[in-house]
Design an enzyme around this catalytic site. Sequence first.
Site, short mmCIF file in Angstrom:
data_model
loop_
_atom_site.label_atom_id
_atom_site.label_comp_id
_atom_site.label_asym_id
_atom_site.label_seq_id
_atom_site.Cartn_x
_atom_site.Cartn_y
_atom_site.Cartn_z
N CYS A 2 1.03 -0.83 -0.10
CA CYS A 2 -0.24 0.43 0.10
C CYS A 2 0.95 1.05 0.00
CB CYS A 2 -0.89 0.06 1.72
SG CYS A 2 -1.80 -1.56 1.14
N ARG A 27 1.24 1.17 -5.93
CA ARG A 27 1.10 0.27 -5.34
C ARG A 27 0.50 -0.49 -4.77
NH1 ARG A 27 6.93 1.52 -2.55
NH2 ARG A 27 5.93 -0.27 -0.95
N TRP A 77 -3.92 -1.86 -0.99
CA TRP A 77 -4.65 -3.18 -1.28
C TRP A 77 -4.94 -4.06 -0.35
CZ3 TRP A 77 -2.12 -7.96 -1.67
CH2 TRP A 77 -2.50 -9.11 -2.78
N ASN A 101 0.71 0.02 6.19
CA ASN A 101 1.24 -0.38 5.53
C ASN A 101 1.98 -2.62 6.05
OD1 ASN A 101 0.80 1.11 3.52
ND2 ASN A 101 2.62 1.33 3.15
N GLY A 102 1.84 -3.28 5.16
CA GLY A 102 1.67 -4.55 5.40
C GLY A 102 1.08 -5.40 6.35
N GLU A 485 8.00 -14.77 -19.19
CA GLU A 485 7.58 -13.39 -19.29
C GLU A 485 6.55 -12.91 -19.85
OE1 GLU A 485 8.21 -9.73 -17.50
OE2 GLU A 485 8.42 -11.87 -16.32
N LYS A 489 3.02 -11.93 -19.05
CA LYS A 489 2.65 -10.15 -19.44
C LYS A 489 1.31 -9.42 -19.92
CE LYS A 489 5.81 -7.58 -17.48
NZ LYS A 489 5.94 -8.46 -16.73
N GLU A 492 -1.12 -10.46 -17.07
CA GLU A 492 -1.29 -9.60 -16.02
C GLU A 492 -2.52 -8.31 -16.13
OE1 GLU A 492 3.23 -8.52 -13.63
OE2 GLU A 492 2.88 -8.59 -15.68
N HIS A 508 4.26 -33.45 -23.74
CA HIS A 508 4.37 -34.48 -22.68
C HIS A 508 2.85 -33.68 -22.15
CE1 HIS A 508 7.90 -36.55 -23.35
NE2 HIS A 508 8.18 -35.55 -23.35
N LYS A 607 2.33 -2.92 -7.43
CA LYS A 607 3.45 -2.63 -7.80
C LYS A 607 5.01 -3.29 -6.74
CE LYS A 607 6.71 -1.22 -10.84
NZ LYS A 607 6.45 -2.49 -11.64
#
Length: 612
Positions: A2, A27, A77, A101-102, A485, A489, A492, A508, A607
């Site tokens: 956050c 954030r 968040w 935050n946390g 990656e 993307k 996301e 497989h 982020k």
Amino acid sequence: MCGIVTAIARRNIVPVLLEGLRKLEYRGYDSAGLAVLKTEGTPELTRLRAVGRVAELAAQADATQLSANIGIAHTRWATHGVPSERNAHPHISGGLAVVHNGIIENFEELRSKLQAKGYAFTSETDTEAIAHLLHDKLKTIPDLFDAVRATIAELVGAYAIGVLTEADPSRAIVARKGSPLLLGIGEDGHYAASDTAALLQVTRKVVYLEDGDVAELTLDSYRVTLQDGTPVERPVNISSLSADAVELGKYRHYMQKEIFEQPQALANTLEIIAGGGGISPQIFGAEAVDVLKATRRVLILACGTSYHSGFTARYWLESVAKIPCTVEIASEYRYRESVPDADTLVVVISQSGETADTLAALKHAKSLGMTKTLAICNVPESAIVRESALRLITRAGPEIGVASTKAFTTQLAALALLTLALSKINGHLSAEQEAGYLNQLRHLPVAVAKVLELEPEIEKWAQRFAGKHHALFLGRGSHWPIAMEGALKLKEISYIHAESYAAGELKHGPLALVDKDMPVIAVAPADELLEKLKSNLQEVRARGGELYVFADAGSEIPESEGVHILHMPEHYGMLSPILHVIPLQLLSYHAALVKGTDVDKPRNLAKSVTVE
């Protein structure tokens, strides 16, 4: 995950708080709130909260013509409780307000004790327990600073907090443990925030708090102590960031801006080799020569996109430097029994340098006696950098878009330098080879700029993806992590479900998924595995799958019905993964544009991942 902004100044700080929150939306952004003290007459606490973006909160502030010279603010968040106004920060107990935050791991125990004392909880958050606990402490410890120190002594977990109270309107208190927080030294007052970007509007003079620090902010001064009250001095730094660096400029989104900033970001990161005649291990620190000489294997710890950069580097380290390398997801590493090896170089990779899982994994490795540590990070003052013996700072500049782009490619550049330094120090790099790699690295920004010119063709491809629900990404060798990656993307920012596989694994299991509605994206460099990859692509076509292939010039993969080819400008040898990820970034960006998703702030993500 956050954002916190705190301010006390000789001005109306409401616009400062709101602008700071806007800079911190990356954030966390499911809700936002602020609390200020109106100091005319009897101090009165006013709180505003809104679900959604900071714009909703700003509209409330404008409507009420809110004005004050001391306040705290927060973007959230969600960890405990759904996004809602009642769960939004700040949380209030009596005449005090707290932002946090946390994650407080013992909040249920605290909640039960406080309820037994008569405190009523109105939210599902762990933060409300901090507010009520502090209120309870103030009954016996009347000084706010001392009461905050007593409160955090009972907290288990990670936190950055900001506090103010009607009973003491001349100061704000902040504290941190495991979650980033810094102070801003302004000409008209003092500030605190989770990120320097939030304070560039008022100052570039910042003080980075350490774990366990508690700080008091007043109009004219600040002080920092340890949790036990011992005074400490933390250096004042002049941030190299400018306010312009975090502005959108001519671009539609920060992600687009950051994709196109990659040539310059790479040039900045590689500036350390611009004029020299060779690779010097000392680019990683004064002790690097001794550390690298004693290194017998490499352990890379990272999460998300940074994990993919480390996975790519494993191929480089083993093929070029001839040194064994293991890459682990940081959140898994510290929760299993591993075999420590004092001759291992532990490399931690993080864009923010505050990634909770990576920082914890680094500390765990050190506790096992693996003290040869190297941080590859974009933030020089971050916790991970301070915790590591060696470091290489990727000079990507601020990255605001949640989906990482330029941080990833600069991490790869840094890892390429590490590969060459280890190779040279162990006698596996001739002078001719070193000169060749250095030329490639110095030309890399130009090569990336050429790849960016492919955007119009990639944009056409993206139109075909908008209606798809799934996609497969294929790669081989060092380009398999690039496929990973690319899939990440796409997930996301476009919310299209995507998976990546080493192409040889198709038969497989994943081949069962292939049909005309499953686009398959392949990374096809002209390397020693190209012929193998061509066979894998034939397997896709034989099942009616539609192929989108990013191929090097000279790969000789013909375009045909159901096989779409985009030719890269040049083959780039060991560094080819850095070029091949660029079109995958652009593909995801333009697919998200077509779908109309929130590119810079994808749902459910933040982020800086500063919680487990």
